[in-house]
Scaffold this motif. Structure first.
Motif, PDB file in Angstrom:
ATOM      1  N   THR A  52      51.394  12.887 -53.490  1.00 34.95           N
ATOM      2  CA  THR A  52      51.939  13.618 -52.359  1.00 34.95           C
ATOM      3  C   THR A  52      52.131  15.070 -52.778  1.00 34.95           C
ATOM      4  OG1 THR A  52      54.197  13.026 -53.006  1.00 34.95           O
ATOM      5  CG2 THR A  52      53.107  11.626 -51.356  1.00 34.95           C
ATOM      6  N   ILE A  60      41.765  22.843 -46.987  1.00 35.94           N
ATOM      7  CA  ILE A  60      41.655  21.419 -46.636  1.00 35.94           C
ATOM      8  C   ILE A  60      40.675  20.711 -47.561  1.00 35.94           C
ATOM      9  CG2 ILE A  60      40.808  19.835 -44.858  1.00 35.94           C
ATOM     10  CD1 ILE A  60      41.986  21.872 -42.794  1.00 35.94           C
ATOM     11  N   THR A  92      41.570  17.545 -49.996  1.00 33.67           N
ATOM     12  CA  THR A  92      40.941  16.242 -49.784  1.00 33.67           C
ATOM     13  C   THR A  92      40.084  15.839 -50.982  1.00 33.67           C
ATOM     14  OG1 THR A  92      39.156  17.331 -48.536  1.00 33.67           O
ATOM     15  CG2 THR A  92      40.978  16.412 -47.269  1.00 33.67           C
ATOM     16  N   ARG A 128      47.948  14.211 -50.686  1.00 31.30           N
ATOM     17  CA  ARG A 128      48.500  13.875 -49.379  1.00 31.30           C
ATOM     18  C   ARG A 128      49.664  14.816 -49.048  1.00 31.30           C
ATOM     19  NH1 ARG A 128      51.078   9.366 -49.728  1.00 31.30           N
ATOM     20  NH2 ARG A 128      50.885   9.024 -51.965  1.00 31.30           N
ATOM     21  N   PRO A 129      49.374  15.918 -48.339  1.00 30.67           N
ATOM     22  CA  PRO A 129      50.437  16.858 -47.977  1.00 30.67           C
ATOM     23  C   PRO A 129      51.463  16.208 -47.057  1.00 30.67           C
ATOM     24  CG  PRO A 129      48.265  17.852 -47.712  1.00 30.67           C
ATOM     25  CD  PRO A 129      48.052  16.390 -47.908  1.00 30.67           C
ATOM     26  N   VAL A 157      45.731  23.754 -40.840  1.00 29.19           N
ATOM     27  CA  VAL A 157      46.122  22.817 -41.897  1.00 29.19           C
ATOM     28  C   VAL A 157      47.113  21.777 -41.387  1.00 29.19           C
ATOM     29  CG1 VAL A 157      47.262  22.630 -44.140  1.00 29.19           C
ATOM     30  CG2 VAL A 157      45.647  24.485 -43.724  1.00 29.19           C
ATOM     31  N   ARG A 158      48.099  22.206 -40.619  1.00 25.22           N
ATOM     32  CA  ARG A 158      49.079  21.221 -40.129  1.00 25.22           C
ATOM     33  C   ARG A 158      48.445  20.237 -39.150  1.00 25.22           C
ATOM     34  NH1 ARG A 158      53.716  24.042 -36.438  1.00 25.22           N
ATOM     35  NH2 ARG A 158      52.465  25.769 -35.686  1.00 25.22           N
ATOM     36  N   PHE A 163      46.309  17.571 -41.240  1.00 27.94           N
ATOM     37  CA  PHE A 163      47.104  16.597 -41.995  1.00 27.94           C
ATOM     38  C   PHE A 163      48.274  16.024 -41.183  1.00 27.94           C
ATOM     39  CE2 PHE A 163      45.229  19.192 -45.455  1.00 27.94           C
ATOM     40  CZ  PHE A 163      44.589  18.181 -46.149  1.00 27.94           C
ATOM     41  N   LYS A 164      48.492  16.584 -39.989  1.00 29.08           N
ATOM     42  CA  LYS A 164      49.575  16.114 -39.109  1.00 29.08           C
ATOM     43  C   LYS A 164      50.929  16.186 -39.823  1.00 29.08           C
ATOM     44  CE  LYS A 164      46.627  13.175 -36.270  1.00 29.08           C
ATOM     45  NZ  LYS A 164      45.371  13.758 -36.794  1.00 29.08           N
ATOM     46  N   ILE A 165      51.257  17.387 -40.266  1.00 31.58           N
ATOM     47  CA  ILE A 165      52.495  17.615 -41.023  1.00 31.58           C
ATOM     48  C   ILE A 165      53.290  18.754 -40.383  1.00 31.58           C
ATOM     49  CG2 ILE A 165      51.611  16.724 -43.227  1.00 31.58           C
ATOM     50  CD1 ILE A 165      50.950  19.593 -44.025  1.00 31.58           C
TER      51      ILE A 165
END
Length: 211
Positions: A24, A38, A42, A47-48, A67-68, A71-73
């Motif tokens: 992570t 990215i 990857t 895993r951000p 980026v967000r 990675f859906k962060i």
């Protein structure tokens, strides 16, 4: 815990990846070249879990949305610069001959005070270090001996203060009261240029002499 420095964009703004053994990681200041960042992440199967901003100047936020979304962060920014993400005048992209103005969506989380942060196994301290900009912050990883200082303190220099809402006296105060009080061996990870240490800047940084 280890960190990696990735210079991005025409200004070679340092993005930092701080990772745990479980792969992570946290992303600090994804300033540009979202696809490059990215791909870097990857390829290493990292895993951000979040994006943290030291401040919201355009060269530190240019790849935030790309980026967000990939990675859906969530994104974290200080409340003093919450509105800068979506305002090219405030983040400076309107005035620096950019091909496109930088206009990012609002952050999911707003940082409002100095505090200890614990997220997904990462523990660090938030220091408010204004001067380069009003919402500039630094992130101190005490157990690992490094601080992500953004554009506050550089190797042999300090952040510029001639931009809107910059304040040199305030910046010097921030550096002396928040950063130079860290252990001398602390590694400083600046927003531009090479890493340094607290003791090196105390001994040789010409901007800090005579404060």
């Amino acid at each position: 815990m280890k960190w990696s420095q990735i210079p991005l964009g025409v200004l070679q703004t340092n993005c930092y990846i701080v990772e745990n053994p479980d792969q992570t990681c946290l992303i600090f200041d994804p300033g540009s070249e979202g696809k490059k960042l990215i791909n870097w992440l990857t390829k290493r199967e990292l895993r951000p879990v979040a994006i943290f901003l030291t401040h919201a100047h355009f060269d530190h936020i240019g790849a935030v949305d790309e980026v967000r979304d990939f990675f859906k962060i969530p994104v974290y920014v200080h409340e003093e610069e919450e509105e800068w993400l979506s305002d090219p005048k405030l983040n400076g992209s309107k005035f620096f001959m950019m091909k496109e103005s930088v206009n990012a969506r609002p952050a999911e989380f707003v940082l409002k005070k100095e505090e200890d942060i614990n997220i997904a196994g990462f523990e660090f301290k938030l220091f408010e270090t204004p001067g380069h900009s009003p919402g500039s912050v630094s992130y101190y990883f005490e157990h690992d001996g490094f601080v992500v200082s953004g554009d506050a303190l550089f190797k042999g220099s300090i952040g510029r203060t001639d931009l809107p809402k910059g304040n040199q006296a305030q910046l010097l105060k921030s550096i002396h009261e928040k950063l130079l009080f860290l252990p001398e061996e602390t590694v400083v990870l600046p927003g531009h240029g090479p890493e340094t240490t607290i003791i090196e800047e105390m001994d040789s940084n010409p901007f800090l002499n005579g404060f």
